[in-house]
Design a protein around this motif. Sequence first.
Motif, PDB file in Angstrom:
ATOM      1  N   ASP A 246      -2.948  76.189  -7.822  1.00 14.53           N
ATOM      2  CA  ASP A 246      -3.805  76.129  -9.338  1.00 14.53           C
ATOM      3  C   ASP A 246      -3.662  74.966 -10.145  1.00 14.53           C
ATOM      4  OD1 ASP A 246      -5.207  76.241 -11.646  1.00 14.53           O
ATOM      5  OD2 ASP A 246      -4.778  78.662 -11.812  1.00 14.53           O
ATOM      6  N   VAL A 247      -4.417  74.367  -9.558  1.00 14.98           N
ATOM      7  CA  VAL A 247      -4.741  72.123 -10.323  1.00 14.98           C
ATOM      8  C   VAL A 247      -4.725  72.913 -12.080  1.00 14.98           C
ATOM      9  CG1 VAL A 247      -6.452  72.014 -10.246  1.00 14.98           C
ATOM     10  CG2 VAL A 247      -4.901  70.259 -10.179  1.00 14.98           C
ATOM     11  N   ARG A 248      -5.759  73.343 -12.749  1.00 11.38           N
ATOM     12  CA  ARG A 248      -5.788  74.165 -13.641  1.00 11.38           C
ATOM     13  C   ARG A 248      -4.835  73.850 -14.551  1.00 11.38           C
ATOM     14  NH1 ARG A 248     -10.283  73.510 -17.056  1.00 11.38           N
ATOM     15  NH2 ARG A 248     -11.674  73.887 -15.378  1.00 11.38           N
ATOM     16  N   ALA A 249      -3.657  75.519 -14.342  1.00 11.43           N
ATOM     17  CA  ALA A 249      -2.544  75.841 -15.091  1.00 11.43           C
ATOM     18  C   ALA A 249      -1.686  75.664 -14.539  1.00 11.43           C
ATOM     19  CB  ALA A 249      -2.066  77.552 -14.608  1.00 11.43           C
ATOM     20  N   GLN A 250      -1.700  74.252 -13.704  1.00 12.47           N
ATOM     21  CA  GLN A 250      -0.369  73.858 -13.562  1.00 12.47           C
ATOM     22  C   GLN A 250      -0.793  72.320 -14.629  1.00 12.47           C
ATOM     23  OE1 GLN A 250       1.008  72.107 -10.031  1.00 12.47           O
ATOM     24  NE2 GLN A 250       0.971  73.977  -8.356  1.00 12.47           N
ATOM     25  N   THR A 251      -1.350  72.066 -14.816  1.00 15.29           N
ATOM     26  CA  THR A 251      -1.546  70.134 -15.291  1.00 15.29           C
ATOM     27  C   THR A 251      -1.585  70.929 -17.231  1.00 15.29           C
ATOM     28  OG1 THR A 251      -3.949  69.885 -14.612  1.00 15.29           O
ATOM     29  CG2 THR A 251      -3.171  69.150 -16.154  1.00 15.29           C
ATOM     30  N   VAL A 252      -1.727  72.456 -17.221  1.00 15.02           N
ATOM     31  CA  VAL A 252      -1.712  72.919 -18.446  1.00 15.02           C
ATOM     32  C   VAL A 252       0.073  73.488 -18.834  1.00 15.02           C
ATOM     33  CG1 VAL A 252      -1.744  75.018 -19.749  1.00 15.02           C
ATOM     34  CG2 VAL A 252      -4.416  73.709 -18.857  1.00 15.02           C
ATOM     35  N   GLU A 253       0.451  73.854 -17.977  1.00 11.66           N
ATOM     36  CA  GLU A 253       2.010  73.848 -17.653  1.00 11.66           C
ATOM     37  C   GLU A 253       2.673  72.574 -17.771  1.00 11.66           C
ATOM     38  OE1 GLU A 253       4.282  76.762 -18.715  1.00 11.66           O
ATOM     39  OE2 GLU A 253       3.036  77.369 -17.451  1.00 11.66           O
ATOM     40  N   SER A 254       2.113  71.486 -16.866  1.00 16.70           N
ATOM     41  CA  SER A 254       2.738  69.977 -17.564  1.00 16.70           C
ATOM     42  C   SER A 254       2.779  69.491 -18.628  1.00 16.70           C
ATOM     43  CB  SER A 254       1.906  69.173 -16.500  1.00 16.70           C
ATOM     44  OG  SER A 254       1.841  69.379 -15.306  1.00 16.70           O
ATOM     45  N   LEU A 255       1.491  69.942 -19.621  1.00 14.94           N
ATOM     46  CA  LEU A 255       1.342  69.424 -21.184  1.00 14.94           C
ATOM     47  C   LEU A 255       2.268  70.547 -21.742  1.00 14.94           C
ATOM     48  CD1 LEU A 255      -2.844  68.531 -20.870  1.00 14.94           C
ATOM     49  CD2 LEU A 255      -0.236  66.653 -20.825  1.00 14.94           C
ATOM     50  N   ASP A 256       2.120  71.216 -21.348  1.00 13.20           N
ATOM     51  CA  ASP A 256       3.343  71.817 -22.140  1.00 13.20           C
ATOM     52  C   ASP A 256       4.539  71.989 -21.932  1.00 13.20           C
ATOM     53  OD1 ASP A 256       1.070  74.005 -23.331  1.00 13.20           O
ATOM     54  OD2 ASP A 256       1.323  75.509 -21.627  1.00 13.20           O
ATOM     55  N   ASN A 257       5.258  71.763 -21.363  1.00 18.00           N
ATOM     56  CA  ASN A 257       6.085  71.006 -20.921  1.00 18.00           C
ATOM     57  C   ASN A 257       6.591  69.870 -21.517  1.00 18.00           C
ATOM     58  OD1 ASN A 257       8.155  73.074 -19.930  1.00 18.00           O
ATOM     59  ND2 ASN A 257       6.568  71.844 -17.863  1.00 18.00           N
ATOM     60  N   ILE A 258       5.571  68.647 -21.525  1.00 22.40           N
ATOM     61  CA  ILE A 258       5.844  67.290 -22.631  1.00 22.40           C
ATOM     62  C   ILE A 258       5.263  67.449 -24.283  1.00 22.40           C
ATOM     63  CG2 ILE A 258       4.224  65.407 -23.160  1.00 22.40           C
ATOM     64  CD1 ILE A 258       3.588  64.842 -20.307  1.00 22.40           C
ATOM     65  N   ALA A 259       4.809  68.523 -24.237  1.00 18.98           N
ATOM     66  CA  ALA A 259       4.802  69.445 -25.776  1.00 18.98           C
ATOM     67  C   ALA A 259       6.393  69.144 -26.195  1.00 18.98           C
ATOM     68  CB  ALA A 259       3.563  70.130 -26.366  1.00 18.98           C
ATOM     69  N   ALA A 260       6.703  70.196 -25.630  1.00 21.32           N
ATOM     70  CA  ALA A 260       8.351  71.014 -25.839  1.00 21.32           C
ATOM     71  C   ALA A 260       8.968  70.370 -25.822  1.00 21.32           C
ATOM     72  CB  ALA A 260       8.891  71.755 -24.761  1.00 21.32           C
ATOM     73  N   VAL A 261       8.604  68.660 -24.829  1.00 23.04           N
ATOM     74  CA  VAL A 261       9.713  67.466 -24.930  1.00 23.04           C
ATOM     75  C   VAL A 261       9.609  66.399 -26.187  1.00 23.04           C
ATOM     76  CG1 VAL A 261      10.401  65.247 -23.667  1.00 23.04           C
ATOM     77  CG2 VAL A 261       9.443  66.960 -22.627  1.00 23.04           C
ATOM     78  N   LEU A 262       8.914  66.644 -26.622  1.00 24.71           N
ATOM     79  CA  LEU A 262       8.480  65.859 -27.759  1.00 24.71           C
ATOM     80  C   LEU A 262       8.363  66.469 -28.699  1.00 24.71           C
ATOM     81  CD1 LEU A 262       4.440  64.602 -27.163  1.00 24.71           C
ATOM     82  CD2 LEU A 262       6.762  63.305 -26.938  1.00 24.71           C
ATOM     83  N   ALA A 263       9.132  67.937 -29.359  1.00 23.55           N
ATOM     84  CA  ALA A 263       9.077  68.836 -30.000  1.00 23.55           C
ATOM     85  C   ALA A 263      11.245  68.041 -30.102  1.00 23.55           C
ATOM     86  CB  ALA A 263       8.852  69.836 -30.217  1.00 23.55           C
ATOM     87  N   GLN A 264      11.442  68.529 -29.243  1.00 24.63           N
ATOM     88  CA  GLN A 264      12.938  67.732 -29.216  1.00 24.63           C
ATOM     89  C   GLN A 264      13.235  65.942 -29.457  1.00 24.63           C
ATOM     90  OE1 GLN A 264      15.486  70.221 -28.696  1.00 24.63           O
ATOM     91  NE2 GLN A 264      13.744  71.459 -29.279  1.00 24.63           N
ATOM     92  N   ALA A 265      12.527  65.552 -28.932  1.00 24.42           N
ATOM     93  CA  ALA A 265      12.192  64.166 -29.122  1.00 24.42           C
ATOM     94  C   ALA A 265      12.251  64.075 -30.749  1.00 24.42           C
ATOM     95  CB  ALA A 265      11.220  63.415 -28.390  1.00 24.42           C
ATOM     96  N   SER A 266      11.700  64.589 -31.778  1.00 20.06           N
ATOM     97  CA  SER A 266      10.833  64.879 -32.967  1.00 20.06           C
ATOM     98  C   SER A 266      12.554  64.544 -33.417  1.00 20.06           C
ATOM     99  CB  SER A 266      10.435  65.444 -33.069  1.00 20.06           C
ATOM    100  OG  SER A 266       8.965  65.367 -32.182  1.00 20.06           O
ATOM    101  N   LEU A 267      12.816  65.786 -33.292  1.00 19.80           N
ATOM    102  CA  LEU A 267      14.210  65.632 -34.013  1.00 19.80           C
ATOM    103  C   LEU A 267      15.333  65.128 -33.905  1.00 19.80           C
ATOM    104  CD1 LEU A 267      14.662  69.925 -32.320  1.00 19.80           C
ATOM    105  CD2 LEU A 267      14.139  68.909 -34.541  1.00 19.80           C
ATOM    106  N   LYS A 268      15.632  64.010 -33.088  1.00 14.07           N
ATOM    107  CA  LYS A 268      16.281  63.112 -32.012  1.00 14.07           C
ATOM    108  C   LYS A 268      15.839  61.750 -33.274  1.00 14.07           C
ATOM    109  CE  LYS A 268      18.801  65.471 -28.976  1.00 14.07           C
ATOM    110  NZ  LYS A 268      19.196  65.267 -27.642  1.00 14.07           N
ATOM    111  N   SER A 269      14.344  61.571 -33.017  1.00 15.02           N
ATOM    112  CA  SER A 269      13.565  60.087 -33.950  1.00 15.02           C
ATOM    113  C   SER A 269      14.006  59.744 -34.850  1.00 15.02           C
ATOM    114  CB  SER A 269      11.951  60.162 -33.864  1.00 15.02           C
ATOM    115  OG  SER A 269      11.631  59.435 -34.441  1.00 15.02           O
TER     116      SER A 269
END
Length: 329
Positions: A246-269
């Motif tokens: 399911d490429v649509r769901a995989q793309t959504v999940e990939s972006l959800d993962n990037i958003a989670a990484v950005l939240a963690q990066a923001s704490l260290k920025s």
Amino acid sequence: MSLSLLSLRSFSSLPTGQVLGGFHVGAASPPAVAWPLQHLPTPVLDGGEALRECWLLPDGAPVLTGEHEGVVWRRSGDLLFGVIDVPEAGVVPEPGRSALQQAAFDIYARIFQLLDAQGLPHLWRLWNYMADINGEADGLERYRQFNIGRGDAFEAGARSVVGRVPAACALGVASGPLTVAFLAGPTPIVPVENPRQVSAFLYPDRYGPRSPTFSRAALVHPPGQEILFVSGTASIVGHETVHPGDVRAQTVESLDNIAAVLAQASLKSRSGPFALGDLGYRAYVRHPADLATVREVVAQRLGDAPVTYVLADVCRSDLLVEIEGQCVR
């Protein structure tokens, strides 16, 4: 010394400044340039003839260019960019190693030798590309062979294989050498992991004899700057692929993962929080027919953020899309 990443229609249209190094993504051969250039011989999917990017230094910045055992490199101050290509056909592996495993080991060993000689020991970001990444040879998937060679070289070079490891991607193309580009500096990265995922360097044995050696993201700090590198990110939760087929769901999940990484990066920025729209991206798509779906989802989530779509195979055969990004402040 400020560093910026530019996308160009042609390298001849470079603004005033000094180039540290760059990338040429496209089937046609790249032009000859005086600085290290990684060529990824695969189509750009969103209508462009090629993707041309370069890391640009201020006008007048001093540069030193050299070559070390196949690593073409350029240095300015404490910033170092390099590229090395090794065709597997010319590799004579040591006993117990495949040609790809040996090539990966040799490439990384040479990179570490160069970094030590330059007094810049810390890898910040790596771009790895190889032919037939999901193919099997010598009884083992080629991506897993690459991970063994890479990990062995990290250990042989007295580098950690867990924790403070660089951001990276590893993608497959139809043909060509094993090619690795890197950016390095004098200070270690600030690693960023994703609470939704097991760290790649801690994957269980089911994914191969050796875990991949990369952080989900890395913050680095050239003088007066902060750069965030988000590694290639796909539809993985925990350590398992989700939404197979399911490429649509995989793309959504990939972006959800990037958003989670950005939240963690923001704490260290040092420079403030990161939002999805702050980055520039490459999206690697396995099947050209999936491009419209991937673009639709990306546009909904990223708005006007710059995204280039590239045909490439992701490191697991059940993954259809992978997205990476960076933000320079």
